[in-house]
Each structure stands twice: as C-alpha cells, then as structure tokens.
Design a protein around this motif. Structure first.
Motif, PDB file in Angstrom:
ATOM      1  N   LEU A 181       0.813  -1.211   0.000  1.00  0.00           N
ATOM      2  CA  LEU A 181       0.000   0.000   0.000  1.00  0.00           C
ATOM      3  C   LEU A 181       0.844   1.256   0.000  1.00  0.00           C
ATOM      4  O   LEU A 181       0.364   2.339  -0.284  1.00  0.00           O
ATOM      5  CB  LEU A 181      -0.899   0.016   1.241  1.00  0.00           C
ATOM      6  CG  LEU A 181      -1.866  -1.158   1.349  1.00  0.00           C
ATOM      7  CD1 LEU A 181      -2.534  -1.156   2.693  1.00  0.00           C
ATOM      8  CD2 LEU A 181      -2.883  -1.064   0.229  1.00  0.00           C
ATOM      9  N   GLN A 182       2.065   1.085   0.352  1.00  0.00           N
ATOM     10  CA  GLN A 182       2.915   2.263   0.424  1.00  0.00           C
ATOM     11  C   GLN A 182       3.469   2.636  -0.946  1.00  0.00           C
ATOM     12  O   GLN A 182       3.784   1.787  -1.753  1.00  0.00           O
ATOM     13  CB  GLN A 182       4.071   1.993   1.389  1.00  0.00           C
ATOM     14  CG  GLN A 182       3.582   1.870   2.826  1.00  0.00           C
ATOM     15  CD  GLN A 182       4.696   1.492   3.769  1.00  0.00           C
ATOM     16  OE1 GLN A 182       5.292   0.438   3.617  1.00  0.00           O
ATOM     17  NE2 GLN A 182       4.971   2.349   4.726  1.00  0.00           N
ATOM     18  N   THR A 183       3.588   3.913  -1.152  1.00  0.00           N
ATOM     19  CA  THR A 183       4.087   4.379  -2.445  1.00  0.00           C
ATOM     20  C   THR A 183       5.600   4.345  -2.515  1.00  0.00           C
ATOM     21  O   THR A 183       6.175   4.262  -3.580  1.00  0.00           O
ATOM     22  CB  THR A 183       3.627   5.816  -2.695  1.00  0.00           C
ATOM     23  OG1 THR A 183       4.007   6.610  -1.567  1.00  0.00           O
ATOM     24  CG2 THR A 183       2.128   5.868  -2.865  1.00  0.00           C
ATOM     25  N   LYS A 184       6.234   4.411  -1.350  1.00  0.00           N
ATOM     26  CA  LYS A 184       7.695   4.357  -1.332  1.00  0.00           C
ATOM     27  C   LYS A 184       8.142   2.909  -1.137  1.00  0.00           C
ATOM     28  O   LYS A 184       7.316   2.008  -1.000  1.00  0.00           O
ATOM     29  CB  LYS A 184       8.229   5.249  -0.201  1.00  0.00           C
ATOM     30  CG  LYS A 184       7.879   6.699  -0.430  1.00  0.00           C
ATOM     31  CD  LYS A 184       8.466   7.611   0.617  1.00  0.00           C
ATOM     32  CE  LYS A 184       8.067   9.059   0.292  1.00  0.00           C
ATOM     33  NZ  LYS A 184       8.476   9.980   1.368  1.00  0.00           N
ATOM     34  N   SER A 232       3.215  -3.302   7.146  1.00  0.00           N
ATOM     35  CA  SER A 232       2.680  -2.104   6.502  1.00  0.00           C
ATOM     36  C   SER A 232       1.213  -1.913   6.859  1.00  0.00           C
ATOM     37  O   SER A 232       0.776  -0.830   7.215  1.00  0.00           O
ATOM     38  CB  SER A 232       2.861  -2.249   4.989  1.00  0.00           C
ATOM     39  OG  SER A 232       1.949  -1.443   4.308  1.00  0.00           O
ATOM     40  N   ARG A 270       0.705  -0.753  10.415  1.00  0.00           N
ATOM     41  CA  ARG A 270       1.035   0.670  10.594  1.00  0.00           C
ATOM     42  C   ARG A 270      -0.099   1.538  10.061  1.00  0.00           C
ATOM     43  O   ARG A 270      -0.504   2.511  10.673  1.00  0.00           O
ATOM     44  CB  ARG A 270       2.322   1.022   9.841  1.00  0.00           C
ATOM     45  CG  ARG A 270       3.552   0.344  10.423  1.00  0.00           C
ATOM     46  CD  ARG A 270       4.798   1.134  10.120  1.00  0.00           C
ATOM     47  NE  ARG A 270       4.810   2.426  10.791  1.00  0.00           N
ATOM     48  CZ  ARG A 270       5.778   3.333  10.648  1.00  0.00           C
ATOM     49  NH1 ARG A 270       6.795   3.073   9.856  1.00  0.00           N
ATOM     50  NH2 ARG A 270       5.720   4.496  11.272  1.00  0.00           N
ATOM     51  N   LEU A 271      -0.586   1.151   8.883  1.00  0.00           N
ATOM     52  CA  LEU A 271      -1.693   1.911   8.296  1.00  0.00           C
ATOM     53  C   LEU A 271      -2.890   1.903   9.239  1.00  0.00           C
ATOM     54  O   LEU A 271      -3.490   2.950   9.510  1.00  0.00           O
ATOM     55  CB  LEU A 271      -2.084   1.286   6.951  1.00  0.00           C
ATOM     56  CG  LEU A 271      -3.260   1.940   6.241  1.00  0.00           C
ATOM     57  CD1 LEU A 271      -2.982   3.411   5.968  1.00  0.00           C
ATOM     58  CD2 LEU A 271      -3.582   1.225   4.936  1.00  0.00           C
ATOM     59  N   PHE A 312      -2.447   4.301  12.022  1.00  0.00           N
ATOM     60  CA  PHE A 312      -2.670   5.700  11.607  1.00  0.00           C
ATOM     61  C   PHE A 312      -4.165   5.988  11.504  1.00  0.00           C
ATOM     62  O   PHE A 312      -4.666   6.985  12.021  1.00  0.00           O
ATOM     63  CB  PHE A 312      -2.007   5.966  10.256  1.00  0.00           C
ATOM     64  CG  PHE A 312      -0.522   6.192  10.340  1.00  0.00           C
ATOM     65  CD1 PHE A 312       0.002   7.163  11.183  1.00  0.00           C
ATOM     66  CD2 PHE A 312       0.362   5.447   9.573  1.00  0.00           C
ATOM     67  CE1 PHE A 312       1.375   7.385  11.263  1.00  0.00           C
ATOM     68  CE2 PHE A 312       1.736   5.659   9.644  1.00  0.00           C
ATOM     69  CZ  PHE A 312       2.245   6.629  10.489  1.00  0.00           C
ATOM     70  N   ILE A 313      -4.853   5.087  10.827  1.00  0.00           N
ATOM     71  CA  ILE A 313      -6.296   5.254  10.637  1.00  0.00           C
ATOM     72  C   ILE A 313      -7.006   5.397  11.982  1.00  0.00           C
ATOM     73  O   ILE A 313      -7.838   6.289  12.173  1.00  0.00           O
ATOM     74  CB  ILE A 313      -6.878   4.035   9.882  1.00  0.00           C
ATOM     75  CG1 ILE A 313      -6.281   3.926   8.469  1.00  0.00           C
ATOM     76  CG2 ILE A 313      -8.405   4.113   9.820  1.00  0.00           C
ATOM     77  CD1 ILE A 313      -6.793   4.918   7.491  1.00  0.00           C
TER      78      ILE A 313
END
Lengths: 93, 93, 93, 93
Positions: C6-9, C19, C22-23, C26-27
DNA sequence: TGCATATTACACACCC
DNA sequence: GGGTGTGTAATATGCA
C-alpha cells in the motif's frame, strides 16, 4: 512607508509616488477581475438553481460537468502526445 | 438509461428526449460560464506577471488584495450584525 | 490486495503485514481524533442551546464569534504583510 | 447600545450589565471550544503528514476513514431500525 | 517536490 | 420537513 520603495528591482524613477501609483493600478486591475470572476461564479450557481427548480439535481449535474472536463483534458493530452510523436517521426502537421 | 427520467419531479412530457435536451442545455451553459471564469483567472495571473516584470512582488500584492478583501468582508459582517441587533430589538428596517 | 504494497515508497520490510498494521494504527489515530472533534462540536452546540434557553439568540452569538475571529485574522494578516514588506526592503527580522 | 437589552425574552434583572456579562461568558466558552476543535484538526493533519512521510497516501487514507465512518453509521441505523421493529412487535430488548 | 493558499464540494444548522 | 446559508473538509493550484 510612503517613500519606501516597494519594488525589489532597481527603481526606474526618483520617487516612490510613481511606483505607488503603478502598484495601485495593478491591485485595482486584479480586484476588478476578481469581481468579474465572482459574478460568474454567481451566474453558475444561478444556472444550477434554475436547473434544480425544473427538477434536475445540481449534485449530479456537477458530476457530469466534472466528468466531461476530465474527458476533454484526457483527449487534449492524447492529442498533444500524438502531435509529439508525429513531430518526432518528422510528420509535419 | 435513455428512456429513464432524470428529473426528480413529475415529467411534463411524454419522452425523455425533452428532459435530456434541457439538461444538456443547462450543462452547456455552466460549461460556457466556467470557461469564462477560467479565462478571468488567467487574466489575473497575467496581471501579476506583468507587475512582477515591472518589479513588484506578486506575493505581497496578493497579500494586499487579500487584506483589502478581508476589510470589506469585515465591514459587511459588522453591518449584518448591526441589522441583526436591530431586528432582535424590534426595530424594523 | 492483502499482499499488495500500500505504500508508495519502497517497503522497508519483507511483508505487507507490518505495513498494514502501521496503516491501521494511523487510521485509528485519525478516527480517535475525529471523535474528539465531533464531541467538541456537540459541546459548542450545547453552549448555544443553553444560551438560547436563557434568552440569547444563537444567530447573533455566531455572528459575534465570527466577527471576533475575523478581527483576529485580519490583524494576523496585517502583521504578515508588514513582515513581507520588511523582508522585501531587506530588513532582517 | 450598552444599556440595550440583547435578550429577546424578559430580562430577569434590572440592568444590561448582567446580561452582557452572561453573553460574554457564553461567547468565550464557545471560543475556547472552537480553539480546541481547531487544535484537533491540526493534530489530524499531523497524523496524515506523518503517515505520508512513511509512504502512505493521505488521499487514500481519507477515503478509508470516510468509508469506515459510513459503514459505522449504516450499521448503527440498521441496529436502530431493528430495535424499532422489535419494539413494534413487543419484543423488549 | 512539498507547502501554503484558493477554490470547490459537502454537511450541518437555521428558518420558514 | 425542505430550502437556504454558513461552515468545514477536500481538492487543485501556485510558490519556494
């Protein structure tokens, strides 16, 4: 403040008066244009209101306008890309 | 979809054709106005560019425009508040 | 989707699990804050209701709050403009 | 203006002073709450920034938050409807 | 490219 | 309860 030179580049004249007058002129031109822009925004709202009064939903209409705009931009980009390719292979327009 | 009635209120005619035509007309009016608005936005940018070319900083100019607009709005709000008070204490306009 | 990154980097780890965790974190932090914000909005409504119950018009009160806020913002903008001018004429802060 | 009674209902006291003080108190309570609300909005932005710094796209995250909120509301509404039905047919909770 | 700001879309609150 | 207006959230644009 009145005699301060607001311009960052060299002053072409010996007084701040002229500079101030020019600045004022620019500011007022911007404000005039902003007003016209605002008037157009109101016109747009009026169209949506009128449409709503005849039974169309503004929300959906906005969606349509937005989609058509996206299509247009997409087409324009494709067109530009096409012309780029054509130029690259030596096909003049 | 072509025969579906897009209008939320009763259809005054026997076909979706007319409704569709009216919707299209509204959409196109909006699009025309949006284009004019966009043109004005470009004009405004041009003024800033021209000013910049003569040595004025657009950033400062924008601040000035913004500040003058804030003044105007504040005055308008004060006026509204005054009218609100007057209405509240029963003073007709 | 579960294994998609899901990460762009670049992913700093070898699995989407981390990942995702972590998301999620944040959510959930956002959601918690949003809840608190909503609670405050309700508190504000309550104050207006209470004021109304004692005879003050919320409409006027809102205007006052809005006006005081506008004053504050205007002052801040004037300060920014001043600093901008000072910077433009080379006066260090 | 100072002696004018801002309250629309009967004044419980013989002077505008008290009324004014109460109004001021209400206003300040609102402003305090508004400030807290604003602080939370900033916190939320910070979370998005932090997430972005670790590679997540705020735009998509916002979508997720929005969807989860909609789900929650939908579930709550269904639950309320269910309880309504149950009450209607005499099933106590 | 990231940040700040301006505009636009949406939602809530008030009024009728 | 439906329309209107205000206020907020989201996006798009311009600047450093």
């Amino acid at each position: 403040m009145t005699s301060a030179n607001l311009q960052t580049k060299e002053a072409p004249d010996n007084s701040g008066e002229v500079s101030g007058a020019r600045l004022k002129s620019f500011i007022e031109r911007v404000e005039r244009l902003e007003e016209e822009k605002k008037a157009l925004a109101e016109d747009i709202r009026d169209v949506y209101s009128e449409a709503k009064a005849t039974g169309f939903e503004p929300k959906i209409m906005r969606k349509i306008v937005s989609l058509r705009k996206a299509n247009l931009e997409k087409r324009r980009e494709e067109q530009e890309l096409l012309e780029l390719y054509m130029a690259a292979i030596g096909m003049a327009e």
